[in-house]
Enzyme design. Structure first.
Site, PDB file in Angstrom:
ATOM      1  N   TYR A   1       0.835  -1.206   0.000  1.00  0.00           N
ATOM      2  CA  TYR A   1       0.000   0.000   0.000  1.00  0.00           C
ATOM      3  C   TYR A   1       0.870   1.256   0.000  1.00  0.00           C
ATOM      4  CZ  TYR A   1      -3.570   3.366   1.576  1.00  0.00           C
ATOM      5  OH  TYR A   1      -4.413   4.444   1.676  1.00  0.00           O
TER       6      TYR A   1
ATOM      7  N   LYS B   1       1.397   4.061  -3.062  1.00  0.00           N
ATOM      8  CA  LYS B   1       1.006   5.463  -2.857  1.00  0.00           C
ATOM      9  C   LYS B   1       2.200   6.405  -3.032  1.00  0.00           C
ATOM     10  CE  LYS B   1      -3.422   5.184  -1.917  1.00  0.00           C
ATOM     11  NZ  LYS B   1      -4.431   5.891  -2.719  1.00  0.00           N
TER      12      LYS B   1
HETATM   13  N1  NAD Z   1      -9.724   6.871   4.795  1.00  0.00           N
HETATM   14  C1  NAD Z   1      -8.453   7.151   5.104  1.00  0.00           C
HETATM   15  O1  NAD Z   1      -8.095   7.302   6.272  1.00  0.00           O
HETATM   16  C2  NAD Z   1      -7.426   7.319   4.016  1.00  0.00           C
HETATM   17  C3  NAD Z   1      -6.140   7.716   4.403  1.00  0.00           C
HETATM   18  C4  NAD Z   1      -5.189   7.895   3.433  1.00  0.00           C
HETATM   19  C5  NAD Z   1      -5.518   7.714   2.097  1.00  0.00           C
HETATM   20  N2  NAD Z   1      -6.771   7.318   1.756  1.00  0.00           N
HETATM   21  C6  NAD Z   1      -7.031   7.160   0.325  1.00  0.00           C
HETATM   22  O2  NAD Z   1      -8.231   7.817  -0.017  1.00  0.00           O
HETATM   23  C7  NAD Z   1      -8.824   7.148  -1.127  1.00  0.00           C
HETATM   24  C8  NAD Z   1     -10.267   6.818  -0.775  1.00  0.00           C
HETATM   25  O3  NAD Z   1     -10.226   5.929   0.333  1.00  0.00           O
HETATM   26  P1  NAD Z   1     -11.456   5.681   1.295  1.00  0.00           P
HETATM   27  O4  NAD Z   1     -10.931   5.720   2.667  1.00  0.00           O
HETATM   28  O5  NAD Z   1     -12.627   6.517   0.925  1.00  0.00           O
HETATM   29  O6  NAD Z   1     -11.721   4.152   0.940  1.00  0.00           O
HETATM   30  P2  NAD Z   1     -13.075   3.351   0.742  1.00  0.00           P
HETATM   31  O7  NAD Z   1     -12.696   1.909   0.695  1.00  0.00           O
HETATM   32  O8  NAD Z   1     -14.053   3.768   1.759  1.00  0.00           O
HETATM   33  O9  NAD Z   1     -13.521   3.822  -0.714  1.00  0.00           O
HETATM   34  C9  NAD Z   1     -12.729   3.500  -1.828  1.00  0.00           C
HETATM   35  C10 NAD Z   1     -13.624   3.290  -3.024  1.00  0.00           C
HETATM   36  O10 NAD Z   1     -12.786   2.896  -4.123  1.00  0.00           O
HETATM   37  C11 NAD Z   1     -13.391   1.778  -4.746  1.00  0.00           C
HETATM   38  N3  NAD Z   1     -12.386   0.955  -5.411  1.00  0.00           N
HETATM   39  C12 NAD Z   1     -11.434   0.191  -4.835  1.00  0.00           C
HETATM   40  N4  NAD Z   1     -10.723  -0.452  -5.768  1.00  0.00           N
HETATM   41  C13 NAD Z   1     -11.220  -0.073  -6.964  1.00  0.00           C
HETATM   42  C14 NAD Z   1     -10.916  -0.391  -8.314  1.00  0.00           C
HETATM   43  N5  NAD Z   1      -9.933  -1.254  -8.616  1.00  0.00           N
HETATM   44  N6  NAD Z   1     -11.636   0.180  -9.301  1.00  0.00           N
HETATM   45  C15 NAD Z   1     -12.649   1.039  -9.000  1.00  0.00           C
HETATM   46  N7  NAD Z   1     -13.010   1.371  -7.747  1.00  0.00           N
HETATM   47  C16 NAD Z   1     -12.294   0.816  -6.751  1.00  0.00           C
HETATM   48  C17 NAD Z   1     -14.074   1.034  -3.619  1.00  0.00           C
HETATM   49  O11 NAD Z   1     -15.059   0.133  -4.097  1.00  0.00           O
HETATM   50  C18 NAD Z   1     -14.637   2.175  -2.808  1.00  0.00           C
HETATM   51  O12 NAD Z   1     -15.905   2.589  -3.264  1.00  0.00           O
HETATM   52  C19 NAD Z   1      -7.978   5.897  -1.381  1.00  0.00           C
HETATM   53  O13 NAD Z   1      -7.092   6.152  -2.436  1.00  0.00           O
HETATM   54  C20 NAD Z   1      -7.239   5.710  -0.081  1.00  0.00           C
HETATM   55  O14 NAD Z   1      -6.021   5.018  -0.257  1.00  0.00           O
HETATM   56  C21 NAD Z   1      -7.725   7.120   2.678  1.00  0.00           C
END
Ligand code: NAD
Length: 286
Positions: A183, A187
């Site tokens: 991961y 990133k």
């Molecule tokens: N929530 C956090 O604390 C956090 C922290 C750092 C980074 N992020 C990043 O923010 C972004 C959103 O994360 P989130 O927390 O909302 O996650 P989440 O899992 O709640 O939502 C992610 C969405 O992406 C979709 N997805 C995953 N793989 C996919 C693919 N191959 N094709 C199409 N859709 C796909 C999922 O179905 C989901 O709807 C991500 O890139 C994550 O790495 C989140």
């Protein structure tokens, strides 16, 4: 007139979590909205936005699959004729460690890098020519975790925000933990695209920035805690709606705004744009 009147915004991974909040915030600014997700329930978001008067199309699509990327981008262009904002949000977290068995590791690599890095790469390649033809656009990549995991972020000091859980602490070590190498590496890779694209596309008025996310309340973070997170942690997490407001603020800067920044958002800090940084990455390369 709203900020994105007459413009089109594409958000990947919008069924739940941050992507869902981004899509709603962009619709609120009157953009025509294109969303995609592997989850079929992305259709629910489409129905809700449509009911609210937004022009929207949605696709069940996997960002790691080239044909799906083409289908989404071609579908966006046939529906709305332009793409002004691309939010590369879709991401997946999986537990992976350097001590894992070889075959598991290969699967993790394909999955993690497929979604988190190849997906960003392919959407960029598919959308950038259109943005250049239009005379500009905004690409926002979503990267991860506070300020030290992210390579070259816009640094927020722990000590200037009294609510920050790390105020007064030494910097956290790079990386999210022992079981996150795929991961984190995927990133980190996005930072390379953000900086290189920003530099190459400045003359075409395409801005490219990253939001370097700290813990934000989402399906992903809740799943990390087996959907039973301690209430005191949830209380500290950032809200997707705050992050979405910051995305809109970033777009509001317009074509002369910052580009090539990795903007740190950390829980305990106010979710606001930090001051614009000098652009050392635009110095000529050797
Ligand atoms: N929530 C956090 O604390 C956090 C922290 C750092 C980074 N992020 C990043 O923010 C972004 C959103 O994360 P989130 O927390 O909302 O996650 P989440 O899992 O709640 O939502 C992610 C969405 O992406 C979709 N997805 C995953 N793989 C996919 C693919 N191959 N094709 C199409 N859709 C796909 C999922 O179905 C989901 O709807 C991500 O890139 C994550 O790495 C989140």
């Amino acid at each position: 007139m709203a900020l994105l009147d007459g413009k089109t915004a594409l958000v990947t991974g919008a069924a739940v979590g941050l992507g869902n909040a981004f899509a709603r915030a962009l619709a609120n600014e009157r953009a025509s909205v294109v969303v995609c997700d592997v989850r079929p329930d992305v259709a629910q978001l489409v129905a809700e936005l449509q009911a609210g008067g937004t022009k929207v199309v949605g696709f069940e699509a996997d960002v790691s699959v080239p044909a799906d990327v083409r289908r989404v981008v071609d579908g966006a262009l046939s529906a709305f004729g332009r793409i002004d904002v691309l939010v590369n949000n879709a991401g997946t977290w999986l537990a992976s460690a350097p001590t894992d068995p070889f075959d598991k590791s290969l699967n993790d690599f394909e999955k993690g890098f497929g979604t988190n890095l190849k997906g960003v790469f392919m959407f960029g390649r598919a959308v950038i020519p259109q943005m250049i033809r239009q005379g500009g656009g905004d690409i926002v990549n979503i990267v991860t975790d506070h300020i030290h995991t992210c390579g070259a972020p816009v640094v927020l000091s722990h000590d200037d925000a009294p609510g920050c859980p790390w105020a007064g602490q030494p910097p956290r070590p790079t990386g999210g933990g022992v079981a996150m190498d795929v991961y984190d590496a995927s990133k980190w890779g996005i930072n390379g695209f953000t900086i290189a694209w920003a530099k190459a596309l400045r003359e075409h008025h395409v801005r490219v920035n990253a939001l370097c996310m700290g813990a934000t309340d989402s399906h992903m973070l809740r799943s990390f805690h087996q959907f039973n997170p301690p209430a005191e942690q949830v209380a500290m997490w950032m809200k997707p709606t705050d992050t979405a407001r910051l995305l809109v603020d970033l777009l509001r800067e317009g074509p002369d705004g910052r580009s090539g920044e990795n903007i740190g958002l950390a829980m305990g800090h106010p979710v606001v744009l930090p001051p614009r940084q000098p652009e050392p990455q635009f110095a000529s390369a050797h």
